[in-house]
Structure formats: structure tokens, C-alpha cells
Design an enzyme around this catalytic site. Structure first.
Site, PDB file in Angstrom:
ATOM      1  N   GLU A 185      41.399  33.302  26.725  1.00 28.54           N
ATOM      2  CA  GLU A 185      40.691  32.306  27.708  1.00 28.54           C
ATOM      3  C   GLU A 185      40.885  32.111  29.020  1.00 28.54           C
ATOM      4  OE1 GLU A 185      38.702  29.772  25.794  1.00 28.54           O
ATOM      5  OE2 GLU A 185      38.656  31.412  24.482  1.00 28.54           O
ATOM      6  N   TRP A 194      18.220  24.747  28.541  1.00 26.00           N
ATOM      7  CA  TRP A 194      19.853  24.955  28.852  1.00 26.00           C
ATOM      8  C   TRP A 194      20.171  24.518  30.345  1.00 26.00           C
ATOM      9  CZ3 TRP A 194      21.686  28.337  32.608  1.00 26.00           C
ATOM     10  CH2 TRP A 194      20.767  29.254  33.104  1.00 26.00           C
ATOM     11  N   TRP A 198      26.861  28.252  29.075  1.00 23.19           N
ATOM     12  CA  TRP A 198      25.651  27.723  28.688  1.00 23.19           C
ATOM     13  C   TRP A 198      24.795  28.822  28.121  1.00 23.19           C
ATOM     14  CZ3 TRP A 198      23.749  23.101  27.314  1.00 23.19           C
ATOM     15  CH2 TRP A 198      24.095  22.069  27.751  1.00 23.19           C
ATOM     16  N   ASN A 205      36.828  21.644  24.669  1.00 22.93           N
ATOM     17  CA  ASN A 205      35.956  22.897  24.520  1.00 22.93           C
ATOM     18  C   ASN A 205      35.305  23.056  23.399  1.00 22.93           C
ATOM     19  OD1 ASN A 205      35.538  25.487  25.803  1.00 22.93           O
ATOM     20  ND2 ASN A 205      36.454  26.205  23.995  1.00 22.93           N
TER      21      ASN A 205
END
Length: 453
Positions: A261, A348, A371, A330
Site C-alpha cells: 500500500e 468518475w 478513481w 479505504n
């Protein structure tokens, strides 16, 4: 006295592990400078939530510099023009700065030319050095991670310089109060009180990950226990370096998921390095033909999504958490984004812009790549036909307590009914019915995807 250098600070607001500061201090007197440039970023001038954070983190950084007998000079305007003027005013002969990859900062760095001494320091590895076999930037994260991991671990973080030499004369500085970064009419930031911007808290949060890093793989998906690190705004503003966070969990079990991450931020900067318009342009041009909904109906649905009144509890909880705190869990970010794009068939970019204004951790590369990953329009993304089912996601990740916290109308709904009170026949009168049925939204999205293909 040695000619001073300017230290140009942007999203690297720290003294610890700050290569540009170390180099400037080694060269001689240092004049730390932050320029609030709202023109160069254009549509990506920092949003309201980021401005709140910026005010407090600059105040904190200024105090840290004063303890080192230094100062933070703040000025507003075009960054290149302000820095050029400061060089003439102070006699500075060079500008030290950490590289940034947002397109407007790359343009500014190029304009400064050989007056700029760029340094690496905001990434686990220099973005340009993590290359494909053909020498380009990676567009698929899994391949990127394999290449980056072979270059790890990163070097050890550098300590704060023992001294920061001061110039003989300090240039004038504006004040943070001059900038009106904090909301007043109205003051919507009451829920931001849980945040403590600044380097000291960033380092504390990084250290706090050590004992819980092994559970991160599972806990990060559970909104009700909030098993994420909450480091994202600290990393965005550069209050802590990526390699400091990497090493903070050394020796505490399997930290692979957490480090993946962390590495995602490096990957997204690599994407915008090669595709600088990624914040507004589909990564896959075939989706330019996708028939997004427009008109009054779509506008009303967008408003319902923004205000957390869609009738889908997990979606509404996330959107209300975002507005109240400038942050969203998240897993819930993915659910709310998928709902806007797939269930409501709204572009989006509308969601990206809302997140940009509302998130304290809004980051150009991260925001755009995330996105487009959810929307299916990106170079590395879900298939457009993969549609998250918000009701089952809510149940799967045990979001009941999270919903009760952020949607007070549902606070008294018990058991599994919390995930879909409409279907369970216990929806309170003051909570809206679903603005679109799951099956209806899914079929509409699939048809739009077929049209684009």
C-alpha cells in the site's frame, strides 16, 4: 558569510529525512520557503480540506524551524516568480527542493532550470529508476511492485540536521492568517479535531503501525474497527518520508500488504509522469464513448451521493464521514466510488473532483489512479463490468457499527438489518429509500459498458 540557498518546500513539510534540507544546510545559510501557488495547478489548486491541514502543518513546521534558530518564509503567488524574486532579494544562488511529479510542479521545476538543485526523498525509490524491461514506466501495479521490491529495502532515514545555518538577513514573510486557509463562514471543520497535522504526529503514527502491521491485511478492510494506518495525509504533505514508514515496521512480522500500500504512491506518480493528464483523461480512450448520465436526474443523484442520502447505508456512512472528517476508510472509498460510477452511471471525474475538495489526503496521482481503477477506465484497473454490491460488501466487512456511527437515523437498527433496512422492512421515516435498485443500476452500467466496447 556564505551565499544563502533557498529551501523550496511543497509536499515535503518535515525536517527528519529531508534530503533537500540536508544539502542546503551543508552548503551554507538556508532560507526555508513555502509558496502558496493557486495558479500553476489550475483545476487542482488544493481544496478546502487540504487548506485546513496546510494551515496547521505549516504552523507546526514553523515552530520546529524556530527551535533550530531558523524561520519559515511563506509567500503567495506564482511559485517560479516568487522564488526568482526571493533569489534577487536575498542573493541566494541556488534552490534546493525535493522532486515532485504533479505536472504543474514538473513545469515549474523546468522553468527554474539550473537554479534548481533537485533531490529525491518522497518515494521509496526514484520514480524514474523503476522501469520495465523496455525502459518505460510501469502501467500495471503488480509488475511495478515486483520490480520495486527487488530494489528494497530503501536506505535508512537521515536525522534532522544538528544545525540549520541562518542567513545574515531574513526576507519578509506573509502570515498564515493572511491566507484565510481555515473555514469561517461556515466553519465546517469541527469534525477535523481528531487530526493533528505535523511531523511529530506523523512519526508517532508511523511507529504505531509496528505492533498491528501483521493484522493489517485483514483489519484494513473492516470499517468498524478502522484498521488502517491513517498515515495518508501525513504522507501526502510529506510530514514523514516513505522510507521512514517502511522501516518503522521492521522486525514486526509480515508487513508485505502494508508495504504494498505504501508503494502504491510511488506507482501512481509513475503513471502521472508518463500520463500527466490522468486526472481528467481516461487511461483507456475507448471509454471516451461511455454514455455517462447527465441532466437533472443525474444532478440530483450526484447531490444525494455527495450528501450521503442514497438509501444505501454503507455508501451514506462513507460520504458523511468524508464531509465531517476530511477522510474516508479505504474499503468504503472503493464502495462509494463504485456506486457513483456504476450504480448511478455518473462520470468518475465528478467523484474525483468531490474527493479532491473534501479529502485532507487528496493527492493528484493517487486520487486519479484510484478513481480510474474503480471506474475501469484506467491503464491498470478493474473491468468496467465488475460492479461492487454495496449491500453485500457492507455485510461481508461487518460495517454495522460504522454505519450506526455516521448515519444517526439508523443508530437503533439492530443486527443484519443495518446493511439494508429497506429490504428488512425497518427503514426509519427520516432515512431515504434507495435512489436506484441494485439490479437496475447494475444492468444500466453493463449496458453502458457494452456501448463503450
Amino acid at each position: 558569510m556564505t551565499t544563502p540557498s533557498l529551501l523550496w518546500l511543497r509536499q515535503d513539510l518535515r525536517l527528519h529525512d529531508q534530503p533537500a534540507l540536508i544539502a542546503a544546510a551543508h552548503a551554507g545559510p538556508v532560507i526555508p520557503v513555502y509558496v502558496l501557488d493557486d495558479d500553476a495547478p489550475g483545476d487542482w489548486a488544493i481544496g478546502g480540506a487540504q487548506r485546513w491541514w496546510l494551515h496547521h502543518t505549516l504552523a507546526s513546521l514553523g515552530e520546529s524551524l524556530e527551535k533550530k534558530h531558523s524561520k519559515l518564509i511563506v509567500r503567495r503567488g506564482d511559485a517560479v516568480e516568487v522564488l526568482t524574486a526571493l533569489m534577487e532579494e536575498t542573493g541566494a544562488d541556488q534552490i534546493h527542493a525535493i522532486r515532485h511529479y504533479e505536472p504543474w510542479w514538473r513545469k515549474a521545476e523546468a522553468a527554474l532550470g539550473d537554479r534548481l538543485c533537485p533531490h529525491d526523498g518522497n518515494h521509496l525509490a526514484r520514480v524514474e529508476d523503476v522501469k520495465t524491461g523496455s525502459g518505460g514506466q510501469f502501467k500495471v501495479y503488480s509488475s511495478f511492485w515486483k520490480a520495486l521490491n527487488q530494489m528494497m529495502p530503501p536506505g535508512d532515514p537521515e536525522p534532522v540536521p544538528r544545525t540549520i545555518p541562518a542567513p545574515a538577513h531574513w526576507p519578509k514573510s506573509e502570515t498564515l492568517a493572511d491566507w484565510d486557509l481555515l473555514p469561517t463562514k461556515p466553519d465546517w471543520s469541527a469534525g477535523f479535531d481528531d487530526w493533528t497535522p505535523g511531523e511529530a504526529q506523523a512519526l508517532k503514527n508511523a511507529k504505531a503501525m509496528a505492533p498491528i502491521v501483521e493484522a493489517y491485511d485483514i483489519d484494513r478492510n473492516m470499517p468498524s474497527i478502522e484498521g488502517t494506518s491513517r498515515l495518508s495525509p501525513h504522507l501526502h504533505f510529506g510530514e514523514v518520508s516513505a522510507r521512514t514508514v517502511w522501516h518503522a515496521v521492521d522486525g514486526h512480522g509480515d508487513a508485505t500488504t502494508f508495504r504494498k500500500e505504501l508503494a502504491w504512491r510511488d506507482f501512481t506518480d509513475g503513471v502521472v509522469l508518463t500520463m500527466p493528464d490522468y486526472g481528467k483523461a481516461n487511461g483507456r480512450p475507448k471509454f471516451d464513448a461511455l454514455p455517462w448520465r447527465t441532466g437533472k436526474g443525474a444532478e440530483a443523484d450526484l447531490k444525494a451521493w455527495q450528501t450521503g442520502k442514497t438509501g444505501y447505508p454503507i455508501v451514506d456512512a462513507g460520504m458523511r464521514q468524508l464531509w465531517a472528517t476530511g477522510w474516508m476508510h479505504n474499503r468504503v472509498r472503493m464502495i462509494t466510488a463504485s456506486f457513483l460510477v456504476k450504480h448511478l452511471l455518473i462520470d468518475w471525474r465528478e467523484g474525483e473532483r468531490w474527493f479532491w475538495d473534501c479529502l485532507v489526503d487528496a493527492d493528484y496521482g493517487n486520487n486519479a489512479v484510484n478513481w480510474q481503477w474503480v471506474a475501469g477506465t484506467g491503464v491498470d484497473s478493474n473491468m468496467f463490468g465488475r460492479i461492487m454490491a454495496p449491500l453485500s460488501q457492507s455485510e461481508k466487512f461487518d460495517a454495522g457499527d460504522y454505519i450506526r456511527q455516521w448515519v444517526p437515523e439508523l443508530a437503533k437498527v439492530s443486527g443484519e438489518a443495518i446493511h439494508d433496512p429497506d429490504e428488512s422492512g425497518c427503514r426509519p421515516r427520516d432515512y431515504p429509500a434507495k435512489i436506484v435498485g441494485h439490479r437496475e443500476g447494475r444492468e444500466r452500467a453493463l449496458e453502458a459498458g457494452r456501448h463503450a466496447r
